[in-house]
Enzyme design. Structure first.
Site, PDB file in Angstrom:
ATOM      1  N   ASP A   1       4.936  13.084  85.327  1.00 53.91           N
ATOM      2  CA  ASP A   1       3.836  12.150  85.477  1.00 53.91           C
ATOM      3  C   ASP A   1       3.657  11.395  84.157  1.00 53.91           C
ATOM      4  OD1 ASP A   1       1.560  11.428  87.307  1.00 53.91           O
ATOM      5  OD2 ASP A   1       0.406  12.033  85.552  1.00 53.91           O
TER       6      ASP A   1
ATOM      7  N   GLU B   1       7.811   8.782  85.616  1.00 52.80           N
ATOM      8  CA  GLU B   1       7.218   7.448  85.647  1.00 52.80           C
ATOM      9  C   GLU B   1       7.366   6.838  84.253  1.00 52.80           C
ATOM     10  OE1 GLU B   1       3.425   7.542  88.499  1.00 52.80           O
ATOM     11  OE2 GLU B   1       3.185   8.847  86.777  1.00 52.80           O
TER      12      GLU B   1
END
Length: 651
Positions: free
Chosen positions: A338, A369
């Site tokens: 994340d 990400e």
């Protein structure tokens, strides 16, 4: 040494002397043996540290407090004789005269809501046959990822999962589930085996803070991007959150069941921030593990109030120790990071090297990400898109370029993409097919580093997005023929592109959240997988299933070679049609000598010329399993249906 201001702490933590005197490479946390347990805590700024012992994980009095001994590099420890399995503990750490009671940052289990840590004999948490559980071998051509929350997977009463297991780890272990138990329409694991995805990516399964494990789950819901304890599973996903060993065992049972089905397990990890400022890391070494602004206040690049300081030596060690623990103790097959842009490149590469050193570790996937949630105080090379070339070629990134090109930007609901007829967008479709290896939009990289997708848990589901572009006031539950065709086209593009294909669970049966873009704390009913839709849209499910299987038979699309996309030949066609040809890699076992693929995002049929040779139609844009039946052979030309991805194989 007197009370330090946050700014003074920052200066201390970033000094070479502090790093030299406090960096420690040995084990931390509980080390269990039947004869006794050693506890180790890194707290270099503490004046004193003690352990508090408890019989239960909550609502029981402290049965004793013992001082820890300070050792070199700021490590405090104590030996507790006798079999300590099942006993609970906390630490009291005193810094600048302030005593804080805290859990162990390295705890392997915990009580209700993770407030007390638990000493656990991990051998006793192994499900039957766990020693024989191995990571399934998933060759690159079979790699695809299906993202789901444990809760969403089986929350629906129609799932056929026994009531006590709905929304829990154990739902993944129930075999043969069908819709309302009808014995015909597969659900849950039974459904996944048939779908043919290589991996299930689980939204956070570590212990998170936004669901109260002491209360019934009925209306409580959260995705779980709120870490409380990094090294043991979430209690609300277990059948008994009060007994610390239960969540550990049941999480392993889930993983073993997925492995037995030939499916890998990818863990969504959120080291970039913690649920609140008072947490196990800040309570042991205040402000060390979190980036600070010049004045010592917390930097907020996560958008959640704090951000993890991966560049500080013991923070980096903490993160890598945690990854290694999940990989070894839980047999995890991959990690999705994340807000990976909040970590420095060196930490990500060090994590990759550490996983690679494990048996079979080179096959553990890593991707994340490549962005941040806000401005950060990380003044080093961030693990983001701009620095892709600095990352190990086996660390991938979510490609928002592909996502937005195919279906339109995700922040403006009405903005169209290629499948909804956005003018000029066909130029970028070629970039997406080549995993941006032939574009200057991204630094040099391997095509396998690109995670290609059109929907994930964030933002609108693909179905909702398609309807929001088409209608002022969409009827999300209506079966819309054009949206279905656009859905097939979107999938037809990213599933025939170079890279790693990724989909949100239920994308393949037109999952809707009624137009809600960010459902992280919406109702369980809105978030759950609606298994009746899987039956209603079974033709769409079969379309995805056929494409996943077709892709596995043409391994070049999953190549790790940076030059593989150079072999793509793009045809010159009338806009906005896109067409290309790709020869098979010599000797890679491909079912066809070459692929020839066309995308038609218009509402009319289009005739196109075919390259020289005999071409078998593999998918006409509605059925993606034509290749399984009698050969339909074309030469010279073919007709593309409206809103279709048409695939041919050279025979």
């Amino acid at each position: 040494m007197g009370t330090m201001t946050p700014a003074q702490r920052r200066a201390l933590y970033e000094s070479a002397r502090f790093a030299r005197e406090t960096t420690y490479n040995g084990p931390l946390g509980p080390e269990y043996t039947p004869a006794g347990t050693r506890l180790r805590l890194w707290a270099p700024t503490a004046e004193q540290a003690a352990v508090n012992l408890y019989r239960k994980g909550h609502d029981s009095p402290c049965i004793g407090t013992l001082p820890l001994q300070r050792g070199p590099q700021g490590v405090w420890s104590i030996w507790l004789p006798g079999d300590q399995h099942g006993h609970y503990y906390t630490f009291t750490v005193t810094v600048d005269g302030v005593a804080r009671e805290t859990g162990d940052p390295y705890a392997r289990a915990g009580g209700l809501n993770g407030l007390r840590s638990m000493i656990v004999d991990l051998a006793r948490t192994a499900p039957a046959g766990w020693e024989r559980d191995v990571r399934p071998v998933i060759p690159p051509a079979r790699r695809s990822v299906w993202e789901v929350s444990v809760r969403d997977f089986s929350q629906d009463a129609a799932s056929g999962v026994r009531p006590a297991w709905r929304g829990k780890f154990l739902a993944f272990t129930q075999t043969g589930t069908t819709l309302h138990g009808d014995g015909i329409h597969p659900t849950c694991l039974n459904y996944l085996k048939r779908l043919g995805v290589g991996y299930v990516q689980l939204m956070p399964i570590f212990d998170f803070g936004s669901v109260d494990e002491a209360k019934p789950l009925l209306r409580q819901y959260n995705w779980g991007y709120d870490p409380t304890n990094y090294n043991f599973p979430e209690g609300s996903y277990s059948t008994d959150p009060a007994r610390g060993e239960v969540r550990v065992r049941e999480c392993k049972e889930m993983i073993a069941a997925l492995h037995a089905a030939g499916i890998g397990v990818i863990m969504d990890v959120v080291y970039n921030h913690m649920y609140r400022y008072e947490n196990v890391l800040n309570n042991t070494v205040p402000d060390y593990f979190f980036r600070q602004n010049e004045d010592g206040s917390l930097s907020n690049g996560s958008g959640c109030g704090n951000e993890f300081a991966s560049e500080r030596p013991m923070a980096r060690k903490y993160m890598i120790d945690s990854l290694l623990y999940w990989a070894q103790e839980y047999h995890i097959d991959g990690f999705r990071f994340d807000l990976m842009g909040l970590y420095d490149v060196d930490t990500m590469n060090a994590a990759r090297a550490a996983l690679d050193a494990l048996p079979g570790g080179r096959d553990i996937l890593m991707y994340g990400e490549p962005w941040q949630g806000g401005g950060s105080q990380l003044h080093r090379y961030e693990a983001n898109k701009a620095n892709l070339a600095m990352l190990n070629e086996r660390i991938g990134i979510f490609c928002d370029d592909t996502r937005d090109t195919i279906k339109g930007g995700c922040f403006n609901a009405r903005e169209p993409g290629y499948v909804e007829g956005r003018p000029g967008s066909f130029w970028d479709i070629g970039g997406a097919v080549a995993a941006w290896c032939r574009s200057d939009r991204l630094p040099p990289h391997a095509p396998s580093q690109i995670v290609n997708y059109v929907s994930a848990h964030d933002n609108f589901t693909l179905w909702d997005k398609l309807l929001l572009v088409r209608y002022e006031k969409p009827e999300f539950t209506a079966a819309d023929g054009t949206a279905l065709a656009q859905n097939r086209l979107a999938a037809g593009i990213y599933l025939t592109s170079f890279g790693l294909p990724f989909l949100q669970a239920g994308e393949e049966f037109a999952r809707t959240k009624k137009g809600k873009g960010n459902s992280y704390c919406s109702s369980p009913a809105l978030n759950r997988l609606d298994w009746e839709r899987a039956e209603k849209y079974h033709a769409l499910v079969d379309y995805y299933r056929g494409l996943l299987a077709l892709r596995a038979r043409f391994p070049r699309l999953s190549s790790t070679d940076p030059h593989a996309p150079d072999a793509l030949y793009f045809f010159s066609l009338e806009q906005p049609l896109v067409g290309w040809q790709l020869p098979a890699q010599w000797d890679d076992g491909a079912a066809w000598q070459a692929l020839c693929v066309f995308y038609n995002p218009t509402e009319t049929s289009k005739a196109v010329p075919l390259p020289v040779g005999r071409w078998q139609m593999l998918s006409d844009g509605i059925s993606s399993s034509l290749w399984r039946g009698p050969a339909r052979v074309y030469e010279h030309d073919a007709v593309l249906m409206p809103y279709s991805a048409t695939i041919f194989g050279q025979i």
